[in-house]
Design an enzyme around this catalytic site. Structure first.
Site, PDB file in Angstrom:
ATOM      1  N   PRO A  10       0.763  -0.733  -0.240  1.00 22.10           N
ATOM      2  CA  PRO A  10       0.291  -0.162   0.285  1.00 22.10           C
ATOM      3  C   PRO A  10       1.103   1.525   0.032  1.00 22.10           C
ATOM      4  CG  PRO A  10      -0.482  -1.052   1.937  1.00 22.10           C
ATOM      5  CD  PRO A  10       0.989  -1.585   0.918  1.00 22.10           C
ATOM      6  N   ASN A  11       0.576   2.138  -0.909  1.00 26.64           N
ATOM      7  CA  ASN A  11       0.851   3.855  -0.765  1.00 26.64           C
ATOM      8  C   ASN A  11       1.876   4.036  -1.660  1.00 26.64           C
ATOM      9  OD1 ASN A  11      -1.422   4.923   0.241  1.00 26.64           O
ATOM     10  ND2 ASN A  11      -0.540   4.043   2.795  1.00 26.64           N
ATOM     11  N   ARG A  18       5.291  11.413  -2.482  1.00 26.87           N
ATOM     12  CA  ARG A  18       4.616  10.426  -1.148  1.00 26.87           C
ATOM     13  C   ARG A  18       5.762  10.983  -0.498  1.00 26.87           C
ATOM     14  NH1 ARG A  18       4.198   5.128   1.939  1.00 26.87           N
ATOM     15  NH2 ARG A  18       3.512   5.363   4.055  1.00 26.87           N
ATOM     16  N   TYR A  23      11.281   8.621   1.102  1.00 23.55           N
ATOM     17  CA  TYR A  23      10.964   8.209   0.009  1.00 23.55           C
ATOM     18  C   TYR A  23      11.457   9.047  -1.596  1.00 23.55           C
ATOM     19  CZ  TYR A  23       7.530   6.001   2.758  1.00 23.55           C
ATOM     20  OH  TYR A  23       7.284   4.830   4.273  1.00 23.55           O
ATOM     21  N   ASN A  72       8.629  -5.750  -0.873  1.00 22.50           N
ATOM     22  CA  ASN A  72       7.952  -3.965   0.084  1.00 22.50           C
ATOM     23  C   ASN A  72       6.314  -4.283   0.876  1.00 22.50           C
ATOM     24  OD1 ASN A  72       7.564  -1.744   1.576  1.00 22.50           O
ATOM     25  ND2 ASN A  72       8.950  -0.414   0.571  1.00 22.50           N
ATOM     26  N   ALA A  75       2.876  -0.926   5.226  1.00 26.03           N
ATOM     27  CA  ALA A  75       2.416  -0.938   6.091  1.00 26.03           C
ATOM     28  C   ALA A  75       1.628  -2.654   6.820  1.00 26.03           C
ATOM     29  CB  ALA A  75       0.929   0.443   6.460  1.00 26.03           C
ATOM     30  N   GLU A  96      12.594  -9.231   2.010  1.00 25.37           N
ATOM     31  CA  GLU A  96      11.885  -8.421   2.535  1.00 25.37           C
ATOM     32  C   GLU A  96      12.793  -6.697   2.378  1.00 25.37           C
ATOM     33  OE1 GLU A  96       9.927  -6.997   6.395  1.00 25.37           O
ATOM     34  OE2 GLU A  96      10.606  -8.635   6.584  1.00 25.37           O
ATOM     35  N   HIS A  98      12.590  -2.451   2.588  1.00 29.75           N
ATOM     36  CA  HIS A  98      12.079  -1.438   3.618  1.00 29.75           C
ATOM     37  C   HIS A  98      12.623  -0.386   2.655  1.00 29.75           C
ATOM     38  CE1 HIS A  98       8.961  -3.622   5.532  1.00 29.75           C
ATOM     39  NE2 HIS A  98       9.688  -3.944   5.574  1.00 29.75           N
ATOM     40  N   ARG A 105      12.050   4.549  12.828  1.00 28.53           N
ATOM     41  CA  ARG A 105      10.299   5.119  12.308  1.00 28.53           C
ATOM     42  C   ARG A 105       9.595   5.220  14.265  1.00 28.53           C
ATOM     43  NH1 ARG A 105       8.000   4.768   6.623  1.00 28.53           N
ATOM     44  NH2 ARG A 105       6.419   6.042   7.605  1.00 28.53           N
TER      45      ARG A 105
END
Length: 139
Positions: A10-11, A18, A23, A72, A75, A96, A98, A105
């Site tokens: 998502p996103n 964004r 990012y 990725n 969330a 995985e 990110h 964070r």
């Protein structure tokens, strides 16, 4: 020829616009074109969805026929037992990834349901994290 797929959650369709301070300014499409040019002997497919079930369906679809999956889950990394179970159920190794350093964070981002079932985890190197994951399948 190695066959790898990048699956983004998502996103991540909003990359380039964004939160550029986290990012970056490059869209994923622009980045993917550069990555494909850099690795012409690797078939790199791409899939993105904001929907958890669609990500699970894609993992199951490609999880027995590809040489590698770069995931990725965004969330969903921190919330989805379903995606974690899908990664555990398939044969294709998953790295995985990110873009940000999730440990720098919010505290809820420090937990990954995917990591225990992944071949490895790469985080915090911006979009370069994806290239490092490609390298892990190529070398």
């Amino acid at each position: 020829m190695k066959k790898i797929i990048i699956i983004n959650g998502p996103n991540l369709n909003l990359l380039g616009t964004r939160e550029p301070e986290i990012y970056g300014n490059l869209s994923f499409t622009e980045f993917l074109e550069k990555l494909q040019e850099k690795y012409p002997k690797v078939e790199i497919d791409y899939y993105q969805s904001n929907v958890e079930g669609e990500l699970i369906n894609k993992l199951q679809e490609v999880g027995f026929s590809y040489d590698g999956i770069i995931l990725n889950a965004a969330a969903y990394t921190h919330t989805s037992v379903g995606i974690a179970d899908a990664v555990k159920a398939i044969k294709t190794p998953v790295v995985e990834v990110h873009i940000s350093n999730t440990f720098g964070r919010e505290a809820f981002r420090h937990t990954s349901y995917i990591s225990p079932n992944a071949k490895g985890v790469i985080l915090g190197f911006g979009l370069q994290s994806y290239e490092l994951a490609v390298q892990s399948f190529v070398h």
